[in-house]
Design a protein around this motif. Structure first.
Motif, PDB file in Angstrom:
ATOM      1  N   GLY A  33       0.801  -1.236   0.000  1.00 57.70           N
ATOM      2  CA  GLY A  33       0.000   0.000   0.000  1.00 57.70           C
ATOM      3  C   GLY A  33       0.825   1.273   0.000  1.00 57.70           C
ATOM      4  O   GLY A  33       0.417   2.263   0.604  1.00 57.70           O
ATOM      5  N   THR A  34       1.963   1.264  -0.671  1.00 54.55           N
ATOM      6  CA  THR A  34       2.933   2.395  -0.760  1.00 54.55           C
ATOM      7  C   THR A  34       3.644   2.700   0.574  1.00 54.55           C
ATOM      8  O   THR A  34       4.308   3.732   0.706  1.00 54.55           O
ATOM      9  CB  THR A  34       2.320   3.721  -1.318  1.00 54.55           C
ATOM     10  OG1 THR A  34       1.475   4.320  -0.322  1.00 54.55           O
ATOM     11  CG2 THR A  34       1.543   3.501  -2.602  1.00 54.55           C
ATOM     12  N   SER A  35       3.496   1.823   1.552  1.00 59.02           N
ATOM     13  CA  SER A  35       4.159   2.069   2.843  1.00 59.02           C
ATOM     14  C   SER A  35       5.673   1.892   2.717  1.00 59.02           C
ATOM     15  O   SER A  35       6.168   1.332   1.738  1.00 59.02           O
ATOM     16  CB  SER A  35       3.616   1.106   3.901  1.00 59.02           C
ATOM     17  OG  SER A  35       3.964  -0.224   3.565  1.00 59.02           O
ATOM     18  N   GLY A  36       6.378   2.398   3.729  1.00 57.75           N
ATOM     19  CA  GLY A  36       7.826   2.223   3.816  1.00 57.75           C
ATOM     20  C   GLY A  36       8.598   3.344   3.138  1.00 57.75           C
ATOM     21  O   GLY A  36       8.057   4.059   2.285  1.00 57.75           O
ATOM     22  N   ASN A  37       9.826   3.500   3.549  1.00 58.52           N
ATOM     23  CA  ASN A  37      10.722   4.459   2.903  1.00 58.52           C
ATOM     24  C   ASN A  37      12.166   4.081   3.200  1.00 58.52           C
ATOM     25  O   ASN A  37      12.442   3.380   4.188  1.00 58.52           O
ATOM     26  CB  ASN A  37      10.416   5.919   3.302  1.00 58.52           C
ATOM     27  CG  ASN A  37       9.973   6.057   4.741  1.00 58.52           C
ATOM     28  OD1 ASN A  37      10.803   5.933   5.648  1.00 58.52           O
ATOM     29  ND2 ASN A  37       8.679   6.270   4.962  1.00 58.52           N
ATOM     30  N   LEU A  38      13.074   4.520   2.308  1.00 61.50           N
ATOM     31  CA  LEU A  38      14.486   4.123   2.365  1.00 61.50           C
ATOM     32  C   LEU A  38      15.338   5.359   2.147  1.00 61.50           C
ATOM     33  O   LEU A  38      14.960   6.228   1.348  1.00 61.50           O
ATOM     34  CB  LEU A  38      14.798   3.149   1.216  1.00 61.50           C
ATOM     35  CG  LEU A  38      13.902   1.928   1.029  1.00 61.50           C
ATOM     36  CD1 LEU A  38      14.265   1.224  -0.290  1.00 61.50           C
ATOM     37  CD2 LEU A  38      14.088   0.959   2.204  1.00 61.50           C
ATOM     38  N   PRO A  86       9.754  14.621  -0.826  1.00 66.22           N
ATOM     39  CA  PRO A  86      10.398  13.554  -0.049  1.00 66.22           C
ATOM     40  C   PRO A  86       9.376  12.820   0.810  1.00 66.22           C
ATOM     41  O   PRO A  86       8.298  13.352   1.101  1.00 66.22           O
ATOM     42  CB  PRO A  86      11.404  14.304   0.820  1.00 66.22           C
ATOM     43  CG  PRO A  86      10.915  15.707   0.891  1.00 66.22           C
ATOM     44  CD  PRO A  86      10.135  15.953  -0.376  1.00 66.22           C
ATOM     45  N   SER A  87       9.726  11.612   1.232  1.00 66.22           N
ATOM     46  CA  SER A  87       8.881  10.833   2.141  1.00 66.22           C
ATOM     47  C   SER A  87       8.267  11.723   3.224  1.00 66.22           C
ATOM     48  O   SER A  87       8.944  12.605   3.771  1.00 66.22           O
ATOM     49  CB  SER A  87       9.747   9.758   2.813  1.00 66.22           C
ATOM     50  OG  SER A  87       9.069   9.246   3.932  1.00 66.22           O
ATOM     51  N   ALA A  88       7.022  11.441   3.553  1.00 66.15           N
ATOM     52  CA  ALA A  88       6.350  12.178   4.633  1.00 66.15           C
ATOM     53  C   ALA A  88       7.085  11.987   5.956  1.00 66.15           C
ATOM     54  O   ALA A  88       6.913  12.777   6.897  1.00 66.15           O
ATOM     55  CB  ALA A  88       4.914  11.688   4.758  1.00 66.15           C
ATOM     56  N   GLU A  89       7.938  10.938   6.041  1.00 65.03           N
ATOM     57  CA  GLU A  89       8.614  10.612   7.298  1.00 65.03           C
ATOM     58  C   GLU A  89      10.092  11.041   7.294  1.00 65.03           C
ATOM     59  O   GLU A  89      10.885  10.569   8.110  1.00 65.03           O
ATOM     60  CB  GLU A  89       8.448   9.116   7.576  1.00 65.03           C
ATOM     61  CG  GLU A  89       6.970   8.811   7.760  1.00 65.03           C
ATOM     62  CD  GLU A  89       6.619   7.338   7.838  1.00 65.03           C
ATOM     63  OE1 GLU A  89       7.510   6.487   7.769  1.00 65.03           O
ATOM     64  OE2 GLU A  89       5.418   7.057   7.977  1.00 65.03           O
ATOM     65  N   THR A  90      10.418  11.947   6.368  1.00 61.56           N
ATOM     66  CA  THR A  90      11.818  12.375   6.220  1.00 61.56           C
ATOM     67  C   THR A  90      12.411  12.901   7.529  1.00 61.56           C
ATOM     68  O   THR A  90      13.593  12.665   7.824  1.00 61.56           O
ATOM     69  CB  THR A  90      11.904  13.452   5.110  1.00 61.56           C
ATOM     70  OG1 THR A  90      11.478  12.850   3.887  1.00 61.56           O
ATOM     71  CG2 THR A  90      13.317  13.975   4.937  1.00 61.56           C
ATOM     72  N   LYS A 179       2.252   0.238  16.096  1.00 57.54           N
ATOM     73  CA  LYS A 179       1.285  -0.124  15.040  1.00 57.54           C
ATOM     74  C   LYS A 179       1.579   0.595  13.721  1.00 57.54           C
ATOM     75  O   LYS A 179       0.681   1.020  13.007  1.00 57.54           O
ATOM     76  CB  LYS A 179      -0.151   0.158  15.500  1.00 57.54           C
ATOM     77  CG  LYS A 179      -0.635  -0.836  16.533  1.00 57.54           C
ATOM     78  CD  LYS A 179      -2.138  -0.828  16.724  1.00 57.54           C
ATOM     79  CE  LYS A 179      -2.584   0.297  17.606  1.00 57.54           C
ATOM     80  NZ  LYS A 179      -4.036   0.253  17.841  1.00 57.54           N
ATOM     81  N   HIS A 180       2.866   0.753  13.440  1.00 54.71           N
ATOM     82  CA  HIS A 180       3.299   1.459  12.229  1.00 54.71           C
ATOM     83  C   HIS A 180       4.422   0.682  11.545  1.00 54.71           C
ATOM     84  O   HIS A 180       4.215   0.117  10.481  1.00 54.71           O
ATOM     85  CB  HIS A 180       3.725   2.888  12.620  1.00 54.71           C
ATOM     86  CG  HIS A 180       4.228   3.707  11.493  1.00 54.71           C
ATOM     87  ND1 HIS A 180       4.200   5.076  11.491  1.00 54.71           N
ATOM     88  CD2 HIS A 180       4.814   3.363  10.326  1.00 54.71           C
ATOM     89  CE1 HIS A 180       4.715   5.527  10.356  1.00 54.71           C
ATOM     90  NE2 HIS A 180       5.091   4.494   9.640  1.00 54.71           N
ATOM     91  N   GLY A 181       5.590   0.599  12.162  1.00 49.81           N
ATOM     92  CA  GLY A 181       6.671  -0.147  11.519  1.00 49.81           C
ATOM     93  C   GLY A 181       8.020   0.153  12.137  1.00 49.81           C
ATOM     94  O   GLY A 181       8.144   1.005  13.013  1.00 49.81           O
TER      95      GLY A 181
HETATM   96  C1  LIG Z   1       0.513   4.481   3.051  1.00 52.20           C
HETATM   97  S1  LIG Z   1       1.529   4.134   4.409  1.00 52.20           S
HETATM   98  C2  LIG Z   1       1.465   5.639   5.375  1.00 52.20           C
HETATM   99  C3  LIG Z   1       2.728   6.463   5.315  1.00 52.20           C
HETATM  100  C4  LIG Z   1       3.877   5.666   5.832  1.00 52.20           C
HETATM  101  O1  LIG Z   1       3.850   5.249   6.989  1.00 52.20           O
HETATM  102  C5  LIG Z   1       5.008   5.324   5.006  1.00 52.20           C
HETATM  103  O2  LIG Z   1       5.908   4.630   5.458  1.00 52.20           O
HETATM  104  C6  LIG Z   1       5.120   5.789   3.591  1.00 52.20           C
HETATM  105  O3  LIG Z   1       5.130   7.173   3.483  1.00 52.20           O
HETATM  106  P1  LIG Z   1       5.973   7.876   2.321  1.00 52.20           P
HETATM  107  O4  LIG Z   1       5.578   9.324   2.407  1.00 52.20           O
HETATM  108  O5  LIG Z   1       7.417   7.636   2.658  1.00 52.20           O
HETATM  109  O6  LIG Z   1       5.593   7.232   1.022  1.00 52.20           O
END
Ligand SMILES: CSCCC(=O)C(=O)COP(=O)(O)O
Ligand SMILES: [Zn+2]
Length: 214
Positions: A33-38, A86-90, A179-181
């Motif tokens: 579901g597009t989750s995760g980032n590197l 950039p990733s929302a979690e940057t 509950k995220h990762g």
């Molecule tokens: C759809 S997962 C929710 C956002 C998240 O937790 C994630 O790891 C991916 O966010 P990104 O902005 O890096 O695509």
């Protein structure tokens, strides 16, 4: 160090490594579901001045496109002109680099990491006892005991950062969001991958062992 002074070779190497690890993790179903980032850091490091390549936000990480990554600075702002976000979690990556000086950070959501983050939420850490794979973290004690920190998961990412700062344990190359990762890091991409794989193995082990005990 200005971004322009970092060699093209170093930048291309980081992008090639990210491409490879992204494709491998996608094949394991680690980017549902597009989750995760590197991310992978490039050039020199001081806690006040560094740059890293990171996945663009919201992409299907099982695909490979020319718009998968961008470079950002220590504040999470793009290092060069780009339309990519950039990733929302940057900001979590920025904080981990600042605190550890590591070279790569990988973050994935899996069912097992989510399950154990909730199972052990009240104690705020995941206990692991005497499992051989703890050695992947360069902890060689016989019957080693480790506690993997769990922090709150807020929708507002900057609110997560102070807890990461407070709970980060230099001996343990990872931190879990409830509950995220898991975020796992290492001196380079090879080490960050080894750590992430070890964490995922241990999470599945801990979860299954808890069930067997009941
Ligand atoms: C759809 S997962 C929710 C956002 C998240 O937790 C994630 O790891 C991916 O966010 P990104 O902005 O890096 O695509
Ligand atoms: Zn995430």
């Amino acid at each position: 160090m200005s971004f322009a002074h970092i060699s093209l070779e170093a930048k291309q190497k980081a992008l090639a490594e990210l491409t490879e690890v992204k494709s491998l993790f996608a094949s394991r179903g680690w980017f549902q579901g597009t989750s995760g980032n590197l991310s992978i850091r490039v050039g020199d490091f001081t806690p006040e001045d560094f740059h890293f390549a990171i996945t663009a936000s919201g992409k299907d990480k099982s695909l490979s496109t020319p718009e998968d990554f961008l470079f950002v600075d220590q504040t999470g702002q793009p290092s060069e002109l780009t339309k990519l976000k950039p990733s929302a979690e940057t900001l979590i990556h920025c904080e981990i680099y600042k605190q550890t000086g590591c070279g790569a950070i990988f973050h994935v959501h899996t069912v097992f990491n989510n399950l154990v983050s909730e199972l052990f939420w009240e104690r705020k850490s995941i206990p692991v006892d005497g499992v051989e794979l703890i050695k992947a973290f360069n902890i060689w004690d016989e019957e080693a005991h480790i506690d993997i920190p769990i922090v709150s998961n807020f929708a507002h990412i900057p609110s997560i950062v102070p807890e990461v700062t407070e709970r980060l344990d230099k001996r343990i190359p990872g931190i879990m969001l409830r509950k995220h990762g898991i975020y796992a890091w290492g001196a380079n991409a090879f080490e960050a991958k080894r750590h992430l794989e070890a964490f995922e193995f241990l999470f599945e082990y801990v979860y299954r062992w808890e069930l067997l005990k009941r």
